[in-house]
Design a protein around this motif. Structure first.
Motif, PDB file in Angstrom:
ATOM      1  N   SER A  30     -45.830 -70.596  68.206  1.00 31.92           N
ATOM      2  CA  SER A  30     -44.560 -69.904  67.989  1.00 31.92           C
ATOM      3  C   SER A  30     -44.516 -69.282  66.601  1.00 31.92           C
ATOM      4  CB  SER A  30     -43.387 -70.876  68.147  1.00 31.92           C
ATOM      5  OG  SER A  30     -43.331 -71.391  69.451  1.00 31.92           O
ATOM      6  N   ILE A  31     -45.021 -70.006  65.625  1.00 28.18           N
ATOM      7  CA  ILE A  31     -45.017 -69.502  64.247  1.00 28.18           C
ATOM      8  C   ILE A  31     -45.911 -68.264  64.136  1.00 28.18           C
ATOM      9  CG2 ILE A  31     -45.839 -70.040  61.916  1.00 28.18           C
ATOM     10  CD1 ILE A  31     -44.673 -72.865  62.303  1.00 28.18           C
ATOM     11  N   TYR A  32     -47.108 -68.329  64.706  1.00 28.60           N
ATOM     12  CA  TYR A  32     -48.010 -67.165  64.634  1.00 28.60           C
ATOM     13  C   TYR A  32     -47.447 -65.987  65.423  1.00 28.60           C
ATOM     14  CZ  TYR A  32     -51.604 -69.577  61.998  1.00 28.60           C
ATOM     15  OH  TYR A  32     -52.295 -70.217  61.002  1.00 28.60           O
ATOM     16  N   GLU A  33     -46.696 -66.272  66.471  1.00 25.98           N
ATOM     17  CA  GLU A  33     -46.046 -65.198  67.227  1.00 25.98           C
ATOM     18  C   GLU A  33     -45.012 -64.496  66.346  1.00 25.98           C
ATOM     19  OE1 GLU A  33     -43.174 -64.922  71.122  1.00 25.98           O
ATOM     20  OE2 GLU A  33     -44.839 -66.359  71.180  1.00 25.98           O
ATOM     21  N   ILE A  34     -44.265 -65.248  65.566  1.00 26.29           N
ATOM     22  CA  ILE A  34     -43.279 -64.662  64.644  1.00 26.29           C
ATOM     23  C   ILE A  34     -43.987 -63.801  63.606  1.00 26.29           C
ATOM     24  CG2 ILE A  34     -41.602 -65.208  62.830  1.00 26.29           C
ATOM     25  CD1 ILE A  34     -40.882 -67.747  64.490  1.00 26.29           C
ATOM     26  N   VAL A  35     -45.117 -64.305  63.079  1.00 26.70           N
ATOM     27  CA  VAL A  35     -45.873 -63.532  62.087  1.00 26.70           C
ATOM     28  C   VAL A  35     -46.368 -62.226  62.704  1.00 26.70           C
ATOM     29  CG1 VAL A  35     -47.948 -63.504  60.621  1.00 26.70           C
ATOM     30  CG2 VAL A  35     -46.561 -65.596  60.788  1.00 26.70           C
ATOM     31  N   ALA A  36     -46.878 -62.274  63.946  1.00 33.58           N
ATOM     32  CA  ALA A  36     -47.368 -61.068  64.619  1.00 33.58           C
ATOM     33  C   ALA A  36     -46.246 -60.056  64.813  1.00 33.58           C
ATOM     34  CB  ALA A  36     -47.988 -61.435  65.966  1.00 33.58           C
ATOM     35  N   GLU A  37     -45.043 -60.524  65.185  1.00 31.62           N
ATOM     36  CA  GLU A  37     -43.886 -59.619  65.347  1.00 31.62           C
ATOM     37  C   GLU A  37     -43.519 -58.963  64.025  1.00 31.62           C
ATOM     38  OE1 GLU A  37     -40.571 -61.678  67.136  1.00 31.62           O
ATOM     39  OE2 GLU A  37     -41.745 -62.232  68.906  1.00 31.62           O
ATOM     40  N   LYS A  50     -59.674 -58.811  54.680  1.00 29.09           N
ATOM     41  CA  LYS A  50     -59.624 -60.254  54.425  1.00 29.09           C
ATOM     42  C   LYS A  50     -58.213 -60.660  54.000  1.00 29.09           C
ATOM     43  CE  LYS A  50     -62.857 -63.498  52.349  1.00 29.09           C
ATOM     44  NZ  LYS A  50     -63.872 -63.707  51.334  1.00 29.09           N
ATOM     45  N   ALA A  51     -57.534 -59.811  53.233  1.00 24.88           N
ATOM     46  CA  ALA A  51     -56.173 -60.084  52.762  1.00 24.88           C
ATOM     47  C   ALA A  51     -55.220 -60.217  53.946  1.00 24.88           C
ATOM     48  CB  ALA A  51     -55.701 -58.989  51.813  1.00 24.88           C
ATOM     49  N   GLU A  52     -55.410 -59.383  54.973  1.00 29.83           N
ATOM     50  CA  GLU A  52     -54.562 -59.439  56.176  1.00 29.83           C
ATOM     51  C   GLU A  52     -54.683 -60.816  56.833  1.00 29.83           C
ATOM     52  OE1 GLU A  52     -52.043 -57.214  58.928  1.00 29.83           O
ATOM     53  OE2 GLU A  52     -53.042 -56.395  57.176  1.00 29.83           O
ATOM     54  N   SER A  53     -55.905 -61.311  56.943  1.00 30.25           N
ATOM     55  CA  SER A  53     -56.136 -62.624  57.550  1.00 30.25           C
ATOM     56  C   SER A  53     -55.526 -63.737  56.691  1.00 30.25           C
ATOM     57  CB  SER A  53     -57.650 -62.846  57.711  1.00 30.25           C
ATOM     58  OG  SER A  53     -57.903 -64.140  58.155  1.00 30.25           O
ATOM     59  N   ILE A  54     -55.710 -63.658  55.388  1.00 26.31           N
ATOM     60  CA  ILE A  54     -55.143 -64.665  54.482  1.00 26.31           C
ATOM     61  C   ILE A  54     -53.614 -64.608  54.517  1.00 26.31           C
ATOM     62  CG2 ILE A  54     -54.934 -65.332  52.049  1.00 26.31           C
ATOM     63  CD1 ILE A  54     -57.879 -64.436  51.706  1.00 26.31           C
ATOM     64  N   TYR A  55     -53.054 -63.382  54.566  1.00 25.88           N
ATOM     65  CA  TYR A  55     -51.598 -63.233  54.616  1.00 25.88           C
ATOM     66  C   TYR A  55     -51.032 -63.935  55.853  1.00 25.88           C
ATOM     67  CZ  TYR A  55     -46.938 -61.338  55.204  1.00 25.88           C
ATOM     68  OH  TYR A  55     -45.580 -61.223  55.377  1.00 25.88           O
ATOM     69  N   ILE A  56     -51.705 -63.753  56.989  1.00 27.63           N
ATOM     70  CA  ILE A  56     -51.227 -64.386  58.237  1.00 27.63           C
ATOM     71  C   ILE A  56     -51.171 -65.908  58.064  1.00 27.63           C
ATOM     72  CG2 ILE A  56     -51.836 -64.840  60.652  1.00 27.63           C
ATOM     73  CD1 ILE A  56     -52.931 -61.927  60.734  1.00 27.63           C
ATOM     74  N   LEU A 102     -45.513 -58.372  61.459  1.00 28.42           N
ATOM     75  CA  LEU A 102     -46.553 -57.405  61.114  1.00 28.42           C
ATOM     76  C   LEU A 102     -46.457 -56.144  61.973  1.00 28.42           C
ATOM     77  CD1 LEU A 102     -49.642 -59.726  60.504  1.00 28.42           C
ATOM     78  CD2 LEU A 102     -48.307 -58.463  58.797  1.00 28.42           C
ATOM     79  N   SER A 103     -46.106 -56.313  63.255  1.00 28.73           N
ATOM     80  CA  SER A 103     -45.993 -55.137  64.128  1.00 28.73           C
ATOM     81  C   SER A 103     -44.831 -54.242  63.699  1.00 28.73           C
ATOM     82  CB  SER A 103     -45.828 -55.558  65.590  1.00 28.73           C
ATOM     83  OG  SER A 103     -44.570 -56.161  65.800  1.00 28.73           O
ATOM     84  N   LYS A 104     -43.825 -54.839  63.050  1.00 27.86           N
ATOM     85  CA  LYS A 104     -42.684 -54.057  62.538  1.00 27.86           C
ATOM     86  C   LYS A 104     -42.947 -53.538  61.128  1.00 27.86           C
ATOM     87  CE  LYS A 104     -39.246 -56.801  65.040  1.00 27.86           C
ATOM     88  NZ  LYS A 104     -38.134 -57.756  64.886  1.00 27.86           N
ATOM     89  N   GLY A 105     -44.083 -53.929  60.580  1.00 30.39           N
ATOM     90  CA  GLY A 105     -44.419 -53.480  59.228  1.00 30.39           C
ATOM     91  C   GLY A 105     -43.756 -54.327  58.145  1.00 30.39           C
ATOM     92  N   GLU A 106     -43.240 -55.485  58.510  1.00 30.92           N
ATOM     93  CA  GLU A 106     -42.580 -56.373  57.537  1.00 30.92           C
ATOM     94  C   GLU A 106     -43.613 -57.304  56.909  1.00 30.92           C
ATOM     95  OE1 GLU A 106     -39.593 -58.551  59.645  1.00 30.92           O
ATOM     96  OE2 GLU A 106     -38.548 -56.764  60.312  1.00 30.92           O
ATOM     97  N   LYS A 107     -43.642 -57.305  55.589  1.00 27.60           N
ATOM     98  CA  LYS A 107     -44.508 -58.220  54.850  1.00 27.60           C
ATOM     99  C   LYS A 107     -43.720 -58.763  53.667  1.00 27.60           C
ATOM    100  CE  LYS A 107     -48.977 -56.167  55.845  1.00 27.60           C
ATOM    101  NZ  LYS A 107     -50.097 -55.407  55.323  1.00 27.60           N
ATOM    102  N   ARG A 108     -43.969 -60.010  53.386  1.00 23.19           N
ATOM    103  CA  ARG A 108     -43.380 -60.615  52.188  1.00 23.19           C
ATOM    104  C   ARG A 108     -44.261 -60.191  51.015  1.00 23.19           C
ATOM    105  NH1 ARG A 108     -40.040 -65.568  53.164  1.00 23.19           N
ATOM    106  NH2 ARG A 108     -38.865 -64.934  55.004  1.00 23.19           N
ATOM    107  N   ILE A 109     -43.659 -59.499  50.071  1.00 21.72           N
ATOM    108  CA  ILE A 109     -44.420 -58.931  48.961  1.00 21.72           C
ATOM    109  C   ILE A 109     -45.167 -60.014  48.169  1.00 21.72           C
ATOM    110  CG2 ILE A 109     -44.225 -57.614  46.782  1.00 21.72           C
ATOM    111  CD1 ILE A 109     -43.789 -55.974  49.328  1.00 21.72           C
ATOM    112  N   GLY A 110     -44.489 -61.124  47.894  1.00 18.16           N
ATOM    113  CA  GLY A 110     -45.128 -62.197  47.125  1.00 18.16           C
ATOM    114  C   GLY A 110     -46.341 -62.759  47.841  1.00 18.16           C
ATOM    115  N   LEU A 111     -46.216 -62.988  49.142  1.00 21.49           N
ATOM    116  CA  LEU A 111     -47.341 -63.529  49.915  1.00 21.49           C
ATOM    117  C   LEU A 111     -48.461 -62.494  50.052  1.00 21.49           C
ATOM    118  CD1 LEU A 111     -45.564 -65.543  52.782  1.00 21.49           C
ATOM    119  CD2 LEU A 111     -46.705 -66.443  50.756  1.00 21.49           C
ATOM    120  N   TRP A 112     -48.062 -61.246  50.258  1.00 20.27           N
ATOM    121  CA  TRP A 112     -49.076 -60.185  50.394  1.00 20.27           C
ATOM    122  C   TRP A 112     -49.873 -60.061  49.098  1.00 20.27           C
ATOM    123  CZ3 TRP A 112     -51.994 -57.984  53.658  1.00 20.27           C
ATOM    124  CH2 TRP A 112     -52.658 -56.802  53.355  1.00 20.27           C
ATOM    125  N   THR A 113     -49.189 -60.114  47.960  1.00 19.08           N
ATOM    126  CA  THR A 113     -49.868 -60.019  46.669  1.00 19.08           C
ATOM    127  C   THR A 113     -50.815 -61.205  46.479  1.00 19.08           C
ATOM    128  OG1 THR A 113     -47.937 -58.891  45.761  1.00 19.08           O
ATOM    129  CG2 THR A 113     -49.491 -59.812  44.179  1.00 19.08           C
TER     130      THR A 113
END
Length: 170
Positions: free
Chosen positions: A20-27, A52-58, A29-40
């Motif tokens: 369920s958590i990974y499903e929320i993360v996928a939704e 590699k950053a995309e995988s780590i961000y997930i 990302l599909s909307k283009g929403e990223k947490r700036i702090g986590l992405w950085t």
């Protein structure tokens, strides 16, 4: 809800929660929403490699959602636990107050007893003084048998005063 899911069959429920958590993360990302702090942080951990950053961000975002769920669950439980603690504290304070009142009553009763004994001592001393003065006067004018009778009366009166004081203390 979250706690209920983790009480029995832990590993099965954990997998369902993770899905369920990974499903929320996928939704997100599909909307283009990223947490700036986590992405950085993910970019930094991947040394600038965006794939590699995309995988780590997930993974970071999944951990973040898991932590948020735990914090939410604690915030739901805390008010109930705090209420129990406050009720227990109130009972403890009431018990302490009653104990202090009981001790104060006992101290007052003890002081009253001491005051009565002190009064009794003063009365006894006064009676003895009066008896001694009267005895000295009567020795000259009366026989020894009448002095003995008077002494007996004074002792009996003193005993009655003492008995009444003891009875009134109870």
């Amino acid at each position: 809800m979250f706690k209920r899911l983790t009480t029995k069959n832990y590993s099965s429920k954990k997998r369902i929660i993770e899905e369920s958590i990974y499903e929320i993360v996928a939704e997100e990302l599909s909307k283009g929403e990223k947490r700036i702090g986590l992405w950085t942080k993910a970019i930094g951990m991947s040394e600038g490699n965006v794939d590699k950053a995309e995988s780590i961000y997930i993974q970071l975002r999944a951990n973040s959602l898991y932590d948020e769920a735990h914090l939410y669950q604690e915030s739901i439980e805390d008010p109930r636990e705090n209420k129990r603690k406050l009720e227990k504290l109130a009972i403890q304070q009431k018990t302490e107050k009653l104990e202090l009142e009981r001790l104060a009553r006992e101290k007052l009763e003890e002081q009253i007893k001491l005051d009565k004994l002190e009064t009794l001592d003063k009365l006894t001393m006064l009676a003895n003084k009066t008896f001694t003065q009267d005895s000295d006067k009567k020795v000259k004018s009366k026989s020894k048998s009448s002095i003995w009778s008077f002494n007996l009366i004074v002792v009996l009166v003193g005993a009655l005063i003492l008995i009444s004081a003891i009875v009134s203390m109870k």
